[in-house]
Design an enzyme around this catalytic site. Structure first.
Site, PDB file in Angstrom:
ATOM      1  N   HIS A 268       7.037   6.144  -5.806  1.00  0.00           N
ATOM      2  CA  HIS A 268       6.743   5.126  -6.853  1.00  0.00           C
ATOM      3  C   HIS A 268       8.104   4.691  -7.796  1.00  0.00           C
ATOM      4  CE1 HIS A 268       4.423   3.455  -9.994  1.00  0.00           C
ATOM      5  NE2 HIS A 268       3.980   4.531 -10.524  1.00  0.00           N
ATOM      6  N   HIS A 307       4.234  -2.135  -0.300  1.00  0.00           N
ATOM      7  CA  HIS A 307       3.603  -1.957  -1.721  1.00  0.00           C
ATOM      8  C   HIS A 307       2.221  -1.799  -1.429  1.00  0.00           C
ATOM      9  CE1 HIS A 307       2.429  -2.756  -5.806  1.00  0.00           C
ATOM     10  NE2 HIS A 307       3.261  -2.353  -5.994  1.00  0.00           N
ATOM     11  N   ASP A 363      11.795  -2.571  -6.680  1.00  0.00           N
ATOM     12  CA  ASP A 363      12.938  -1.370  -6.717  1.00  0.00           C
ATOM     13  C   ASP A 363      14.028  -1.836  -5.726  1.00  0.00           C
ATOM     14  OD1 ASP A 363      11.992   0.375  -8.344  1.00  0.00           O
ATOM     15  OD2 ASP A 363      10.679   1.317  -7.361  1.00  0.00           O
TER      16      ASP A 363
HETATM   17  N1  ACO Z   1       9.197   1.495   5.565  1.00  0.00           N
HETATM   18  C1  ACO Z   1       8.840   1.625   6.854  1.00  0.00           C
HETATM   19  N2  ACO Z   1       7.498   1.726   7.222  1.00  0.00           N
HETATM   20  C2  ACO Z   1       6.577   1.523   5.995  1.00  0.00           C
HETATM   21  C3  ACO Z   1       7.034   1.448   4.686  1.00  0.00           C
HETATM   22  C4  ACO Z   1       8.529   1.540   4.688  1.00  0.00           C
HETATM   23  N3  ACO Z   1       9.162   1.483   3.259  1.00  0.00           N
HETATM   24  N4  ACO Z   1       5.926   1.364   3.938  1.00  0.00           N
HETATM   25  C5  ACO Z   1       4.786   1.423   4.674  1.00  0.00           C
HETATM   26  N5  ACO Z   1       5.447   1.584   6.020  1.00  0.00           N
HETATM   27  C6  ACO Z   1       4.254   1.241   7.222  1.00  0.00           C
HETATM   28  C7  ACO Z   1       3.618   2.908   7.431  1.00  0.00           C
HETATM   29  O1  ACO Z   1       4.224   3.646   8.200  1.00  0.00           O
HETATM   30  C8  ACO Z   1       2.328   2.263   8.003  1.00  0.00           C
HETATM   31  O2  ACO Z   1       2.498   2.144   9.412  1.00  0.00           O
HETATM   32  P1  ACO Z   1       1.334   2.571  10.319  1.00  0.00           P
HETATM   33  O3  ACO Z   1       0.205   1.580  10.083  1.00  0.00           O
HETATM   34  O4  ACO Z   1       2.113   2.419  11.943  1.00  0.00           O
HETATM   35  O5  ACO Z   1       1.193   3.968  10.059  1.00  0.00           O
HETATM   36  C9  ACO Z   1       2.110   0.998   7.116  1.00  0.00           C
HETATM   37  O6  ACO Z   1       3.155   0.497   6.816  1.00  0.00           O
HETATM   38  C10 ACO Z   1       1.051   1.185   6.035  1.00  0.00           C
HETATM   39  O7  ACO Z   1       1.630   2.130   5.046  1.00  0.00           O
HETATM   40  P2  ACO Z   1       1.001   3.026   3.998  1.00  0.00           P
HETATM   41  O8  ACO Z   1       1.434   4.311   3.707  1.00  0.00           O
HETATM   42  O9  ACO Z   1      -0.443   3.122   4.428  1.00  0.00           O
HETATM   43  O10 ACO Z   1       0.957   1.845   2.739  1.00  0.00           O
HETATM   44  P3  ACO Z   1       0.533   2.413   1.378  1.00  0.00           P
HETATM   45  O11 ACO Z   1       0.086   1.164   0.678  1.00  0.00           O
HETATM   46  O12 ACO Z   1      -0.457   3.601   1.207  1.00  0.00           O
HETATM   47  O13 ACO Z   1       1.974   2.821   0.719  1.00  0.00           O
HETATM   48  C11 ACO Z   1       3.993   2.653  -0.409  1.00  0.00           C
HETATM   49  C12 ACO Z   1       2.706   1.856  -0.010  1.00  0.00           C
HETATM   50  C13 ACO Z   1       3.864   4.114  -1.046  1.00  0.00           C
HETATM   51  C14 ACO Z   1       4.755   1.702  -1.369  1.00  0.00           C
HETATM   52  C15 ACO Z   1       4.897   2.536   0.813  1.00  0.00           C
HETATM   53  O14 ACO Z   1       4.923   1.168   1.310  1.00  0.00           O
HETATM   54  C16 ACO Z   1       6.271   3.106   0.831  1.00  0.00           C
HETATM   55  O15 ACO Z   1       6.270   4.445   1.122  1.00  0.00           O
HETATM   56  N6  ACO Z   1       7.358   2.468   0.438  1.00  0.00           N
HETATM   57  C17 ACO Z   1       8.792   3.098   0.385  1.00  0.00           C
HETATM   58  C18 ACO Z   1       8.831   3.768  -1.032  1.00  0.00           C
HETATM   59  C19 ACO Z   1       8.958   2.566  -2.198  1.00  0.00           C
HETATM   60  O16 ACO Z   1       9.638   1.475  -2.029  1.00  0.00           O
HETATM   61  N7  ACO Z   1       8.260   2.718  -3.242  1.00  0.00           N
HETATM   62  C20 ACO Z   1       8.094   1.665  -4.471  1.00  0.00           C
HETATM   63  C21 ACO Z   1       6.777   1.111  -4.336  1.00  0.00           C
HETATM   64  S1  ACO Z   1       6.918   0.032  -5.927  1.00  0.00           S
HETATM   65  C22 ACO Z   1       6.819   1.003  -7.124  1.00  0.00           C
HETATM   66  O17 ACO Z   1       6.258   1.972  -7.263  1.00  0.00           O
HETATM   67  C23 ACO Z   1       7.460   0.321  -8.336  1.00  0.00           C
END
Ligand code: ACO
Length: 428
Positions: A268, A307, A363
């Site tokens: 987050h 996201h 971010d």
């Molecule tokens: N890098 C690589 N792969 C990713 C990323 C990433 N940053 N984010 C998601 N994926 C992939 C997952 O591995 C998954 O792949 P799969 O279908 O093969 O298993 C798919 O994309 C979907 O990911 P989920 O985790 O199901 O998506 P969710 O909506 O639950 O997560 C989140 C969203 C937590 C923001 C995620 O994208 C992440 O971890 N991002 C990196 C951390 C980040 O930048 N957070 C800031 C968010 S913005 C904020 O809070 C202000």
């Protein structure tokens, strides 16, 4: 049969149920009538992470993730970031309308005149270890604030509630700045009432021996814009925490400390800190392709990408790129920006990221800007918490006024052992 209903057929029993549809949702409680027999508890919905569950009706912020749209009270984020100030946006988010000139001046005056914290807060913060993480200090100190105001728990008294909202918005920059000064071993600096919200914040952060700190207007404005972009984002993890704690009728300081705790996590608000560390680890533009490949293999996630709601470019990330250029004109270009731009370029062309609709989020660029402005990496989550305080409080206030909101208490699907008898230790 009315059109705005949903017919559900339970194939276990052959029975049909008709449940009303309102605002494209059905009430989860309407599922409870679906039972196999009278002894059955009734059907629930199972939704880990609330991926498809609306927890509230809200009139504050609209995030249309598919189209990359963000609006506060109907106003597009781009217009607010271009033309407004953070405190005006804060007023809008809290009150629903843009302020008149008089209302705005009173609001700015009130915030400006509540920025000082009790001397004991300084003592409390001095007690942290010399290398304490600023976010840990911020969370604890915000929670401690509740003990300084006897009316903090008087949440249904409008006057007391407004005063505590003002106090929180006014004091979070002071606490944030003190957490930085503690980390650096610098003396705490008092607020300067002649400066703007962000000008004063920069002063409390960076003032050294000079009599008056003069913030650079371009950096002061850039920070103000970044604060506008971070002010609210509807029902995210930290806001949901604020509402959840608030639903037990806890005071706003305790609820806000919990929300800040949720923001701290790297998935987050802690992501901006992780982005910077990631860019430093990549080290050079030539290492980007290899790094992207490793992310695709699942070794780690690309921080600042993806996201839960945006499946398109995050509109805040678009605007932040512009802010970065304004800041670099003053501070000089950060070498990390070239790595970031290349990372974005390669990822946005790659099937893995395209198929999963993974775009840079807010971010991704904010950390590079903050670093160029002289903020240490560990304070980045605190820089997120300061403006988000406004959104948390607005959402908390909306929840308190909402007659449909009881204490938050989700259900579970219990899959553990059935009843069994205790076994004495020597018999196991
Ligand atoms: N890098 C690589 N792969 C990713 C990323 C990433 N940053 N984010 C998601 N994926 C992939 C997952 O591995 C998954 O792949 P799969 O279908 O093969 O298993 C798919 O994309 C979907 O990911 P989920 O985790 O199901 O998506 P969710 O909506 O639950 O997560 C989140 C969203 C937590 C923001 C995620 O994208 C992440 O971890 N991002 C990196 C951390 C980040 O930048 N957070 C800031 C968010 S913005 C904020 O809070 C202000």
């Amino acid at each position: 049969m009315a059109n705005d209903t949903l017919t559900i057929k339970d194939n276990r029993t052959g029975k049909e149920y008709e449940v009303p549809i309102e605002n494209d949702t059905i009430k989860a409680m309407d599922l409870r009538q679906i039972k196999v027999n009278d002894a059955d508890f009734g059907m629930m919905s199972y939704d880990p992470g609330f991926k498809n569950t609306a927890n509230t009706k809200s009139t504050i912020t609209l995030v249309d993730g598919g189209n990359g749209i963000l609006r506060y009270r109907g106003y597009p984020i781009e217009q607010l970031a271009e033309s407004s100030t953070f405190l005006e946006v804060a007023y809008l988010i809290l009150n629903g309308e843009l302020p008149s000139k008089d209302a705005y001046e009173k609001w700015v005056y009130d915030i400006t005149h509540h920025t000082i914290v009790h001397e004991n807060i300084k003592d409390l913060m001095s007690a942290f270890r010399y290398d304490a993480h600023p976010m840990g200090m911020f969370i604890s100190t915000v929670a401690a604030l509740s003990t300084f105001y006897s009316d903090s728990g008087d949440i249904f008294n409008e006057e007391a509630r407004d005063l505590n909202i003002t106090r929180l918005i006014a004091k979070v920059p002071t606490i944030a700045a003190f957490s930085y000064r503690h980390l650096m071993g610098f003396p705490y600096k008092l607020p300067d009432n002649n400066l703007s919200y962000t000008g004063n914040f920069l002063s409390m952060m960076f003032k050294m021996a000079e009599l008056r700190y003069e913030p650079n207007p371009a950096l002061e404005r850039a920070l103000d814009v970044l604060f506008i972009l971070h002010a609210d984002h509807e029902q995210n993890c930290s806001t949901t925490t604020m509402r959840t704690i608030g639903s037990s009728q806890a005071d706003p300081y305790s609820a806000l400390a919990g929300a800040a705790g949720a923001l701290y996590g790297p998935l987050h608000g802690g992501a901006n800190e992780k982005v910077l560390r990631m860019l430093r680890e990549i080290g050079d533009v030539k290492n980007v392709p290899d790094y992207v490949e490793r992310a695709k293999k699942g070794e780690f996630r690309l921080m600042g990408f993806g996201h839960r709601v945006y499946k398109n470019y995050d509109p805040r990330a678009k605007f932040i790129k512009k802010v970065a250029e304004d800041v670099f004109e003053v501070t000089g270009r950060s070498p990390l920006i070239d790595i970031a731009v290349e990372l974005e370029r390669i990822a946005l062309e790659d099937d893995y990221f395209v198929e999963r609709k993974l775009y840079p989020n807010v971010d991704f660029y904010s950390g590079i800007i903050y670093e160029a402005m002289g903020f240490p990496v560990s304070i980045f989550p605190v820089l997120f918490a300061v403006p988000r305080t406004v959104g948390w409080l607005a959402q908390w206030q909306e929840m308190l006024a909402d007659k449909e909101q009881p204490i938050a208490r989700p259900r579970q699907v219990y899959l553990g052992e059935g009843e069994r008898d205790y076994v004495a230790m020597d018999k196991r």
